[in-house]
Design a protein around this motif. Structure first.
Motif, mmCIF file in Angstrom:
data_model
loop_
_atom_site.group_PDB
_atom_site.id
_atom_site.type_symbol
_atom_site.label_atom_id
_atom_site.label_comp_id
_atom_site.label_asym_id
_atom_site.label_seq_id
_atom_site.Cartn_x
_atom_site.Cartn_y
_atom_site.Cartn_z
ATOM 1 N N GLU A 141 -7.514 -9.643 -0.369
ATOM 2 C CA GLU A 141 -7.149 -8.899 -1.700
ATOM 3 C C GLU A 141 -7.462 -7.498 -1.606
ATOM 4 N N GLN A 142 -8.377 -6.973 -1.058
ATOM 5 C CA GLN A 142 -8.826 -5.512 -0.824
ATOM 6 C C GLN A 142 -7.996 -4.865 0.196
ATOM 7 N N ALA A 143 -7.757 -5.568 1.039
ATOM 8 C CA ALA A 143 -6.807 -5.036 2.306
ATOM 9 C C ALA A 143 -5.462 -5.172 1.755
ATOM 10 N N ALA A 144 -4.970 -5.776 0.918
ATOM 11 C CA ALA A 144 -3.652 -5.571 0.083
ATOM 12 C C ALA A 144 -3.683 -4.462 -0.908
ATOM 13 N N ARG A 145 -4.679 -4.254 -1.629
ATOM 14 C CA ARG A 145 -4.902 -3.379 -2.628
ATOM 15 C C ARG A 145 -5.035 -2.008 -2.021
ATOM 16 N N GLN A 146 -6.073 -1.754 -1.045
ATOM 17 C CA GLN A 146 -6.240 -0.406 -0.398
ATOM 18 C C GLN A 146 -5.319 -0.285 0.720
ATOM 19 N N GLN A 147 -4.467 -1.120 1.132
ATOM 20 C CA GLN A 147 -3.444 -0.888 2.105
ATOM 21 C C GLN A 147 -4.077 -0.498 3.462
ATOM 22 N N VAL A 148 -5.032 -1.366 3.729
ATOM 23 C CA VAL A 148 -5.818 -1.204 4.907
ATOM 24 C C VAL A 148 -5.007 -2.096 5.917
ATOM 25 N N ALA A 149 -4.609 -1.549 6.882
ATOM 26 C CA ALA A 149 -3.894 -2.316 8.166
ATOM 27 C C ALA A 149 -5.050 -3.254 8.842
ATOM 28 N N ILE A 150 -4.614 -4.635 8.834
ATOM 29 C CA ILE A 150 -5.607 -5.576 9.325
ATOM 30 C C ILE A 150 -4.943 -6.453 10.671
#
Length: 381
Positions: free
Chosen positions: A278-287
């Motif tokens: 959820e946070q990766a999507a919200r913050q647009q952190v590439a994983i």
């Protein structure tokens, strides 16, 4: 305790097996089961019917399914030829995770042959697990081809009404390990030619399905040279050395995390996987997301958008990337520090790795701060 849905499936399978006819074929029992459970996945259907996924698929030989050759490294050669299919969807799964990536594999040059000496022999051994073109890029795969056994081509109506064409691969026990779905109609002649050239001479259901090998008993902690192991961990210069170190000390992966040096591993709640996505999507952190099954590991690298829970799974539902996690089956999670790299891993009750995550970073550059902060914020167990 047995999952209620699994108990229901087992009971239903028993009813189907002893119902109106004792001599019902596997195909008939599967047809009846699908009428009762139209959304049932093949993996769960196979378990309910006391068979394997490969044997279920083989019930449609001669109609929607063609058996492909499975000797002389045929699965590896089929995957090499699949590079000619253009845009595809690659699907890899284990018991509790499914990863699906759509794109075109990036071709890489094949190594040149030498004079047949020792170096050539070593190179040939390495290339047994290389299909050329699946390292990096949208379709990013790591193979262990000795564990691949059965292969099929499937042409059938898809859920959207269009014809679906796929190559499907199974291990020696008949478990699904990898599937490739055609996404480019212009490549249909290429697909048809591949199927014709690799067609198995025997199109019947006879397969020497082997029972799944039992997991070896873990090495007792008391038998591990913990001091030397921790020193090896601390001296890692590259995160890719980790698997070799774990193997050399005869440990399981989760055991290695339990015995890691102080400060190198932090336990997190299994439910933290939802917060991570959820946070990766919200913050647009590439994983980077890794899902494997011992025969192949698929890796996705990039940003994610839509995340949602549904049908007992937590999902990433993007146009070219889907990740499905049965997170209720996760029993432990860890944030790891290895060779200066932060990652997060989640395991099931049996101690099997279900999914792991890294932050996307450029070679030789520090990890993105957004990723390290995201991992640090995951709730502890």
């Amino acid at each position: 305790m047995m999952n209620p849905q699994r108990r229901l499936l087992l009971a239903l399978a028993g009813t189907l097996a002893i119902g109106s006819t004792q001599a019902a074929t596997l195909a008939e029992r599967w047809t009846a089961l699908r009428k009762e459970q139209p959304t049932l996945q093949a993996r769960d259907a196979a378990r309910a019917l006391g068979t394997s996924e490969a044997e279920l698929l083989a019930t449609n030989l001669g109609s929607t399914v063609t058996r492909l050759r499975d000797t002389d490294h045929a699965p590896r050669e089929i995957m090499r030829r699949a590079l000619d299919l253009g845009r595809v969807m690659a699907l890899t799964r284990n018991e509790h995770a499914v990863i699906e990536t759509t794109g075109i594999a990036s071709r890489i040059a094949q190594a040149k042959q030498g004079d047949g000496g020792a170096q050539d022999a070593e190179r040939a051994a390495r290339e047994l697990n290389i299909a050329g073109g699946y390292l990096g890029g949208p379709i990013d795969l790591r193979f262990q081809f000795p564990r691949w056994k059965y292969a099929f081509a499937v042409v059938q109506p898809g859920r959207d009404g269009a014809t679906s064409r796929s190559l499907q691969f199974f291990d020696a026990s008949g478990g699904a390990i990898h599937k490739v779905y055609l996404k480019d109609d212009a490549a249909i002649p290429v697909f048809d030619k591949l199927v014709a050239e690799f067609r198995h001479p025997r199109q019947d259901e006879r397969m020497a399905i082997a029972p799944a090998a039992p997991k070896p008993a873990p090495k007792p902690d008391s038998a591990v040279d913990v001091k030397e192991f921790q020193l090896a961990w601390q001296e890692m210069g590259d995160v890719h050395q980790f698997n070799r170190i774990v193997s050399e000390f005869g440990m399981t992966r989760e055991q290695a995390l339990r015995l890691a040096p102080a400060g190198a591993v932090r336990r997190v709640a299994p439910q933290a996987v939802r917060q991570l996505l959820e946070q990766a999507a919200r913050q647009q952190v590439a994983i980077m997301a890794f899902v494997g099954n011992g025969a192949v590991t698929q890796i996705y690298s990039g940003r994610i958008g839509k995340v949602a829970a549904g049908g007992g799974w937590f999902n990433v539902l993007d146009p070219d990337f889907n990740l499905h996690l049965r997170d209720s089956a996760l029993r432990s999670g860890y944030v790891l520090q290895r060779a200066g790299v932060t990652s997060v891993e989640f395991f099931d009750e049996g101690g099997d790795l279900v999914v792991s995550f890294f932050g996307v970073r450029e070679r030789g550059k520090p990890q993105p701060q957004g990723w390290t902060e995201l991992a640090a914020a995951l709730p502890g167990a």
